[in-house]
Design a protein around this motif. Structure first.
Motif, PDB file in Angstrom:
ATOM      1  N   PRO A 252       7.184 -34.560 -37.273  1.00 46.04           N
ATOM      2  CA  PRO A 252       5.746 -35.714 -37.478  1.00 46.04           C
ATOM      3  C   PRO A 252       5.847 -36.904 -36.793  1.00 46.04           C
ATOM      4  O   PRO A 252       4.862 -37.453 -36.612  1.00 46.04           O
ATOM      5  N   GLU A 253       6.935 -37.161 -36.037  1.00 44.05           N
ATOM      6  CA  GLU A 253       7.091 -38.588 -35.143  1.00 44.05           C
ATOM      7  C   GLU A 253       6.613 -38.045 -33.806  1.00 44.05           C
ATOM      8  O   GLU A 253       6.712 -39.161 -32.843  1.00 44.05           O
ATOM      9  N   CYS A 254       6.389 -36.892 -33.296  1.00 44.49           N
ATOM     10  CA  CYS A 254       5.845 -36.579 -31.992  1.00 44.49           C
ATOM     11  C   CYS A 254       4.639 -37.430 -31.584  1.00 44.49           C
ATOM     12  O   CYS A 254       3.903 -37.590 -32.452  1.00 44.49           O
ATOM     13  N   ARG A 255       4.583 -37.569 -30.354  1.00 42.73           N
ATOM     14  CA  ARG A 255       3.500 -38.667 -30.014  1.00 42.73           C
ATOM     15  C   ARG A 255       2.413 -38.003 -29.233  1.00 42.73           C
ATOM     16  O   ARG A 255       2.466 -36.826 -28.598  1.00 42.73           O
ATOM     17  N   ILE A 256       1.075 -38.215 -29.704  1.00 42.68           N
ATOM     18  CA  ILE A 256      -0.097 -37.656 -28.951  1.00 42.68           C
ATOM     19  C   ILE A 256      -0.998 -38.643 -28.975  1.00 42.68           C
ATOM     20  O   ILE A 256      -0.966 -39.976 -29.474  1.00 42.68           O
ATOM     21  N   PRO A 257      -1.956 -38.766 -28.076  1.00 41.44           N
ATOM     22  CA  PRO A 257      -2.941 -39.763 -27.733  1.00 41.44           C
ATOM     23  C   PRO A 257      -3.980 -39.832 -29.092  1.00 41.44           C
ATOM     24  O   PRO A 257      -4.066 -38.738 -29.855  1.00 41.44           O
ATOM     25  N   PRO A 258      -4.331 -40.999 -29.462  1.00 45.59           N
ATOM     26  CA  PRO A 258      -5.181 -40.937 -30.890  1.00 45.59           C
ATOM     27  C   PRO A 258      -6.406 -40.510 -30.647  1.00 45.59           C
ATOM     28  O   PRO A 258      -6.944 -40.266 -29.456  1.00 45.59           O
ATOM     29  N   LEU A 259      -7.050 -40.120 -31.852  1.00 44.46           N
ATOM     30  CA  LEU A 259      -8.505 -39.595 -32.098  1.00 44.46           C
ATOM     31  C   LEU A 259      -8.493 -38.243 -31.021  1.00 44.46           C
ATOM     32  O   LEU A 259      -9.765 -37.938 -30.657  1.00 44.46           O
ATOM     33  N   LEU A 260      -7.560 -37.628 -30.882  1.00 50.29           N
ATOM     34  CA  LEU A 260      -7.489 -36.233 -30.078  1.00 50.29           C
ATOM     35  C   LEU A 260      -8.062 -35.156 -30.925  1.00 50.29           C
ATOM     36  O   LEU A 260      -8.735 -34.190 -30.376  1.00 50.29           O
ATOM     37  N   LEU A 261      -7.734 -35.079 -32.194  1.00 52.85           N
ATOM     38  CA  LEU A 261      -7.937 -33.827 -33.034  1.00 52.85           C
ATOM     39  C   LEU A 261      -9.079 -33.971 -33.826  1.00 52.85           C
ATOM     40  O   LEU A 261      -9.727 -32.889 -34.097  1.00 52.85           O
ATOM     41  N   ILE A 262      -9.569 -35.132 -34.168  1.00 50.71           N
ATOM     42  CA  ILE A 262     -10.592 -35.233 -35.291  1.00 50.71           C
ATOM     43  C   ILE A 262     -11.906 -34.779 -34.733  1.00 50.71           C
ATOM     44  O   ILE A 262     -12.624 -34.278 -35.677  1.00 50.71           O
ATOM     45  N   PRO A 263     -12.107 -34.649 -33.363  1.00 48.31           N
ATOM     46  CA  PRO A 263     -13.539 -34.243 -32.999  1.00 48.31           C
ATOM     47  C   PRO A 263     -13.570 -32.784 -33.699  1.00 48.31           C
ATOM     48  O   PRO A 263     -14.947 -32.438 -33.782  1.00 48.31           O
ATOM     49  N   PHE A 264     -12.641 -32.183 -33.510  1.00 48.46           N
ATOM     50  CA  PHE A 264     -12.663 -30.514 -33.737  1.00 48.46           C
ATOM     51  C   PHE A 264     -13.067 -30.570 -35.306  1.00 48.46           C
ATOM     52  O   PHE A 264     -13.771 -29.524 -35.976  1.00 48.46           O
ATOM     53  N   VAL A 265     -12.451 -31.289 -36.154  1.00 43.78           N
ATOM     54  CA  VAL A 265     -12.626 -31.245 -37.454  1.00 43.78           C
ATOM     55  C   VAL A 265     -14.318 -31.910 -38.042  1.00 43.78           C
ATOM     56  O   VAL A 265     -14.975 -31.498 -38.625  1.00 43.78           O
ATOM     57  N   GLU A 266     -14.504 -33.017 -37.335  1.00 42.29           N
ATOM     58  CA  GLU A 266     -15.850 -33.659 -37.436  1.00 42.29           C
ATOM     59  C   GLU A 266     -16.822 -32.605 -36.991  1.00 42.29           C
ATOM     60  O   GLU A 266     -17.902 -32.324 -37.521  1.00 42.29           O
ATOM     61  N   ASN A 267     -16.507 -31.771 -35.930  1.00 47.29           N
ATOM     62  CA  ASN A 267     -17.722 -30.878 -35.497  1.00 47.29           C
ATOM     63  C   ASN A 267     -17.900 -29.724 -36.760  1.00 47.29           C
ATOM     64  O   ASN A 267     -19.206 -29.210 -36.925  1.00 47.29           O
ATOM     65  N   GLY A 268     -16.810 -29.293 -37.396  1.00 47.56           N
ATOM     66  CA  GLY A 268     -17.089 -28.494 -38.568  1.00 47.56           C
ATOM     67  C   GLY A 268     -17.842 -28.985 -39.530  1.00 47.56           C
ATOM     68  O   GLY A 268     -18.748 -28.352 -40.229  1.00 47.56           O
ATOM     69  N   PHE A 269     -17.639 -30.191 -40.017  1.00 50.34           N
ATOM     70  CA  PHE A 269     -18.352 -30.923 -41.124  1.00 50.34           C
ATOM     71  C   PHE A 269     -19.677 -31.253 -40.369  1.00 50.34           C
ATOM     72  O   PHE A 269     -20.844 -30.992 -41.388  1.00 50.34           O
ATOM     73  N   LYS A 270     -20.192 -31.484 -39.421  1.00 48.98           N
ATOM     74  CA  LYS A 270     -21.594 -31.515 -38.832  1.00 48.98           C
ATOM     75  C   LYS A 270     -22.400 -30.266 -38.714  1.00 48.98           C
ATOM     76  O   LYS A 270     -23.490 -30.644 -38.925  1.00 48.98           O
ATOM     77  N   HIS A 271     -21.759 -29.237 -38.385  1.00 47.67           N
ATOM     78  CA  HIS A 271     -22.627 -27.907 -38.236  1.00 47.67           C
ATOM     79  C   HIS A 271     -22.154 -26.794 -39.031  1.00 47.67           C
ATOM     80  O   HIS A 271     -22.891 -25.777 -38.705  1.00 47.67           O
ATOM     81  N   GLY A 272     -21.241 -27.144 -40.039  1.00 49.61           N
ATOM     82  CA  GLY A 272     -20.905 -25.803 -40.759  1.00 49.61           C
ATOM     83  C   GLY A 272     -21.406 -25.762 -42.352  1.00 49.61           C
ATOM     84  O   GLY A 272     -21.971 -26.700 -42.796  1.00 49.61           O
ATOM     85  N   ILE A 273     -21.321 -24.519 -42.906  1.00 51.52           N
ATOM     86  CA  ILE A 273     -21.635 -24.312 -44.404  1.00 51.52           C
ATOM     87  C   ILE A 273     -20.255 -24.841 -45.033  1.00 51.52           C
ATOM     88  O   ILE A 273     -19.204 -23.938 -44.672  1.00 51.52           O
ATOM     89  N   LEU A 274     -20.128 -25.900 -45.839  1.00 50.56           N
ATOM     90  CA  LEU A 274     -18.881 -26.170 -46.503  1.00 50.56           C
ATOM     91  C   LEU A 274     -18.582 -25.744 -47.964  1.00 50.56           C
ATOM     92  O   LEU A 274     -17.629 -26.311 -48.483  1.00 50.56           O
ATOM     93  N   ASN A 275     -19.682 -24.977 -48.701  1.00 46.47           N
ATOM     94  CA  ASN A 275     -19.404 -24.684 -49.818  1.00 46.47           C
ATOM     95  C   ASN A 275     -19.648 -23.319 -50.103  1.00 46.47           C
ATOM     96  O   ASN A 275     -19.872 -22.920 -51.461  1.00 46.47           O
ATOM     97  N   ASN A 276     -19.125 -22.437 -49.240  1.00 51.11           N
ATOM     98  CA  ASN A 276     -19.410 -20.961 -49.204  1.00 51.11           C
ATOM     99  C   ASN A 276     -17.753 -20.427 -49.425  1.00 51.11           C
ATOM    100  O   ASN A 276     -17.268 -20.792 -48.508  1.00 51.11           O
ATOM    101  N   PRO A 277     -17.726 -19.972 -50.683  1.00 53.95           N
ATOM    102  CA  PRO A 277     -16.325 -19.280 -50.937  1.00 53.95           C
ATOM    103  C   PRO A 277     -15.698 -18.125 -49.979  1.00 53.95           C
ATOM    104  O   PRO A 277     -14.497 -18.012 -49.501  1.00 53.95           O
ATOM    105  N   GLU A 278     -16.800 -17.655 -49.559  1.00 57.78           N
ATOM    106  CA  GLU A 278     -16.406 -16.384 -48.830  1.00 57.78           C
ATOM    107  C   GLU A 278     -16.205 -16.742 -47.251  1.00 57.78           C
ATOM    108  O   GLU A 278     -15.605 -16.127 -46.438  1.00 57.78           O
ATOM    109  N   GLN A 279     -16.757 -18.023 -46.683  1.00 59.35           N
ATOM    110  CA  GLN A 279     -16.488 -18.387 -45.323  1.00 59.35           C
ATOM    111  C   GLN A 279     -16.065 -19.829 -45.415  1.00 59.35           C
ATOM    112  O   GLN A 279     -16.946 -20.550 -45.116  1.00 59.35           O
TER     113      GLN A 279
END
Length: 347
Positions: A252-279
């Motif tokens: 967990p201490e390995c180093r990465i540039p900040p804010l590198l992964l969050i855009p992919f998570v953000e993308n799912g929230f912005k454009h996805g269906i988030l209350n479908n148990p099947e998907q």
């Protein structure tokens, strides 16, 4: 460094080479001549000049295009020495085969006098062979240094743009007001989720304000940010949120540039269906040795259009290329109504 300037540097070098090595200045008559332009197959000196120049150019670009990019590493002196040794052998070997063997068979002459020892031949050609090797190395250093300087400037500019875009879109008043309204409702209902929500929002704001300014951060800090972001976003989803964040982290201490992964998570929230148990919206993060792999999948909500798309995938592609050139792969796939992302980074 722009391609046209690289070409110009090469042209200037070869102009210098022509003036230095392929011209003859007659001090008595004050005249300059170019023997190579009056080429005559019947004269051995012209063939020897042509063969030497051809070998010079070949070794020059063999080093410039292949050996320096592939083998040069300041931390591996032995590898550099071996690559230079290989170039010396190639130059001397080619010159011997062409001028001492091939020319003797085809034209009946050779460059060195008969009886010259191999030791003397190698010793005498060390200086000649060092010319294209050293010249191409210096030119590669200049071009590479300018290229790295340009990339560093582009990286800083990209980082600045990313920070600004996140501050404008990710943590915007709309997001904050919605989150505060949700927290207000939790407090009004005396929900036990109210205090954790306040802490999550505080952690998210602290990360964006302070930690994102660093060049790199510990992976666990980015994970904590993602978890806070998911927790706050799922508060807004009607029904049961089908969002799952799976982690398998070795260091967990390995180093990465900040804010590198969050855009992919953000993308799912912005454009996805988030209350479908099947998907469900699934995020999987794996870190093993020097590999970091992020995989997401979410169903696509064709009726949900959000023009404020954060930094966007294109911006992230540029950042990845700047931070991890030739050390990452990004696969984005759309199948029917599902959206898949796989990011693989060699740290």
């Amino acid at each position: 460094m722009k391609k046209k300037y690289v070409i110009l540097l090469h042209l200037l070098f070869w102009l210098y080479y022509i003036m230095q090595d392929l011209t003859v200045f007659d001090f008595k008559q004050q005249k300059i001549s170019f023997p190579i332009l009056a080429f005559d197959f019947n004269k051995p000196e012209y063939l020897l000049m042509l063969s030497f120049t051809a070998i010079y150019i070949f070794v020059f670009y063999l080093n410039y295009l292949v050996f320096m990019p592939k083998f040069f590493d300041v931390k591996k002196v032995k590898r550099i020495a071996l690559s230079f040794l290989a170039l010396f052998i190639i130059f001397i070997g080619m010159r011997y085969l062409i001028e001492e063997v091939l020319f003797d068979i085809l034209f009946g002459f050779h460059n060195y006098y008969k009886g010259v020892t191999v030791t003397y031949y190698i010793y005498d050609n060390l200086a000649y062979s060092s010319l294209p090797i050293m010249a191409s190395s210096v030119l590669w250093f200049i071009v590479n240094m300018l290229r790295l300087q340009k990339e560093q400037l582009a990286l800083l500019e990209s980082k600045r743009e990313t920070e600004i875009n996140f501050l404008k879109s990710q943590i915007n008043p709309h997001f904050i007001f919605n989150t505060l309204n949700n927290i207000y409702y939790l407090i009004f209902e005396k929900s036990e989720k109210a205090l954790p929500a306040v802490e999550q929002l505080s952690g998210l704001m602290r990360y964006m304000t302070y930690e994102s300014q660093n060049e790199t951060i510990a992976l666990q800090r980015e994970i904590a940010y993602i978890e806070n972001f998911i927790a706050l976003e799922t508060m807004r989803i009607s029904g049961d949120a089908q969002v799952f964040f799976k982690k398998n982290i070795e260091n967990p201490e390995c180093r990465i540039p900040p804010l590198l992964l969050i855009p992919f998570v953000e993308n799912g929230f912005k454009h996805g269906i988030l209350n479908n148990p099947e998907q469900s919206f699934t995020i999987e993060l794996t870190q093993n040795k020097n590999h970091l792999i992020l995989q997401t999948q979410n169903s696509i909500n064709n009726y949900k259009k959000d023009h404020q798309s954060g930094v966007g995938i294109e911006n992230i592609k540029k950042r990845l290329q700047l931070y991890f050139p030739d050390k990452h792969s990004l696969e984005i796939t759309r199948k029917e109504n599902m959206y898949y992302i796989k990011l693989d980074i060699t740290l």
